[in-house]
Design a protein around this motif. Structure first.
Motif, PDB file in Angstrom:
ATOM      1  N   VAL A 204       5.272  12.756 -12.267  1.00 41.20           N
ATOM      2  CA  VAL A 204       4.747  11.475 -12.148  1.00 41.20           C
ATOM      3  C   VAL A 204       6.070  10.711 -11.598  1.00 41.20           C
ATOM      4  O   VAL A 204       6.322   9.971 -10.658  1.00 41.20           O
ATOM      5  N   MET A 205       7.526  11.058 -12.330  1.00 43.28           N
ATOM      6  CA  MET A 205       8.680  10.223 -11.976  1.00 43.28           C
ATOM      7  C   MET A 205       9.039  10.730 -10.744  1.00 43.28           C
ATOM      8  O   MET A 205       9.819   9.802  -9.986  1.00 43.28           O
ATOM      9  N   ALA A 206       8.885  11.948 -10.351  1.00 46.86           N
ATOM     10  CA  ALA A 206       9.392  12.361  -8.840  1.00 46.86           C
ATOM     11  C   ALA A 206       8.675  11.513  -7.853  1.00 46.86           C
ATOM     12  O   ALA A 206       9.369  11.237  -6.898  1.00 46.86           O
ATOM     13  N   SER A 207       7.541  11.413  -8.130  1.00 49.98           N
ATOM     14  CA  SER A 207       6.736  10.652  -6.928  1.00 49.98           C
ATOM     15  C   SER A 207       7.248   9.180  -6.893  1.00 49.98           C
ATOM     16  O   SER A 207       7.365   8.536  -5.936  1.00 49.98           O
ATOM     17  N   VAL A 208       7.415   8.469  -8.071  1.00 50.13           N
ATOM     18  CA  VAL A 208       7.700   7.187  -8.374  1.00 50.13           C
ATOM     19  C   VAL A 208       9.276   7.141  -7.674  1.00 50.13           C
ATOM     20  O   VAL A 208       9.717   6.033  -7.001  1.00 50.13           O
TER      21      VAL A 208
ATOM     22  N   VAL B 247       0.812  -1.010   0.130  1.00 54.63           N
ATOM     23  CA  VAL B 247       0.008   0.089  -0.228  1.00 54.63           C
ATOM     24  C   VAL B 247       0.912   1.223   0.065  1.00 54.63           C
ATOM     25  O   VAL B 247       0.529   2.013  -0.570  1.00 54.63           O
ATOM     26  N   PHE B 248       1.944   1.141   0.786  1.00 56.85           N
ATOM     27  CA  PHE B 248       2.673   2.451   0.817  1.00 56.85           C
ATOM     28  C   PHE B 248       3.230   2.370  -0.490  1.00 56.85           C
ATOM     29  O   PHE B 248       3.395   3.664  -0.988  1.00 56.85           O
ATOM     30  N   ALA B 249       3.957   1.554  -1.173  1.00 54.61           N
ATOM     31  CA  ALA B 249       4.583   1.554  -2.871  1.00 54.61           C
ATOM     32  C   ALA B 249       3.385   2.138  -3.671  1.00 54.61           C
ATOM     33  O   ALA B 249       3.702   3.113  -4.379  1.00 54.61           O
TER      34      ALA B 249
ATOM     35  N   LEU C   2      -0.342   9.120  -5.750  1.00 55.49           N
ATOM     36  CA  LEU C   2       0.124  10.384  -6.098  1.00 55.49           C
ATOM     37  C   LEU C   2       0.197  10.713  -7.492  1.00 55.49           C
ATOM     38  O   LEU C   2      -0.143  11.829  -7.837  1.00 55.49           O
ATOM     39  N   PRO C   3       0.729   9.923  -8.197  1.00 60.69           N
ATOM     40  CA  PRO C   3       0.578  10.164  -9.888  1.00 60.69           C
ATOM     41  C   PRO C   3      -0.854  10.285 -10.307  1.00 60.69           C
ATOM     42  O   PRO C   3      -0.990  11.475 -11.232  1.00 60.69           O
TER      43      PRO C   3
END
Length: 189
Positions: A80-84, A39-41, A48-49
């Motif tokens: 999106v990349m920053a979140s991942v 879930v955290f992942a 967030l994305p």
């Protein structure tokens, strides 16, 4: 047929695969605690994305949550990349189960590959995530998971039917998901 295509496209969007796959792999790795890690992942790789894409849509940085125009994808990608990347770093730093960290690292590898291609051509992210998820599920739970292959095909069909992608864009998406995501996952998982 268009209604079915929309249902398949929306149901098979990347966020939904991640929301199921991350907790499932977490459970497989570490039971109930692993579900928490999954879930955290998923918060950093799906929730967030999705919020970032919704914010950009409301601000009219791009047309819709699927970010259909190739040029808009380049604008949307950094958020999106920053979140991942943040989620990946946190999972490694907090010593999450290897299956969960391998999953987000595989997703990051697929996203980076798609981003590079996006500078020149549009590729189906739906198809890349669906095929990558299927390949990972097969490596974890066995080849019987390949019974889900028609679902990946139907998601690709829906993207073509809705005129979001060409056959080539869907095919390349499928190939990237399976040939980039699964090997990264297997190497690290």
């Amino acid at each position: 047929m268009a209604r079915w295509a929309w249902l398949l496209s929306d149901g098979g969007e990347p966020r939904n695969w991640i929301l199921v796959l991350a907790p499932l792999l977490g459970w497989h790795a570490a039971g109930w605690a692993g579900i928490g890690w999954g879930v955290f992942a998923a918060v950093f790789t799906a929730v967030l994305p999705t919020l970032i894409l919704g914010f950009g849509e409301r601000r009219r940085y791009w047309g819709d949550r699927h970010v259909r125009r190739r040029q808009d994808r380049i604008v949307a990608a950094p958020g999106v990349m920053a979140s991942v990347i943040t989620g990946t770093a946190l999972l490694y730093g907090l010593k999450a189960p290897a299956e969960v960290t391998a999953l987000v690292t595989a997703m990051l590898a697929v996203l980076l590959t798609l981003l590079v291609i996006t500078f020149f051509w549009k590729v189906s992210v739906h198809s890349a995530v669906a095929s990558g998820a299927l390949a990972i599920l097969s490596s974890v739970f066995g080849p019987w998971m390949l019974l889900l292959t028609p679902l990946v095909v139907l998601i690709g069909w829906s993207r073509i039917r809705l005129r979001c992608h060409t056959v080539g864009q869907v095919t390349v998406g499928v190939l990237i998901g399976a040939t980039v995501g699964a090997p990264v996952y297997t190497l690290l998982g």
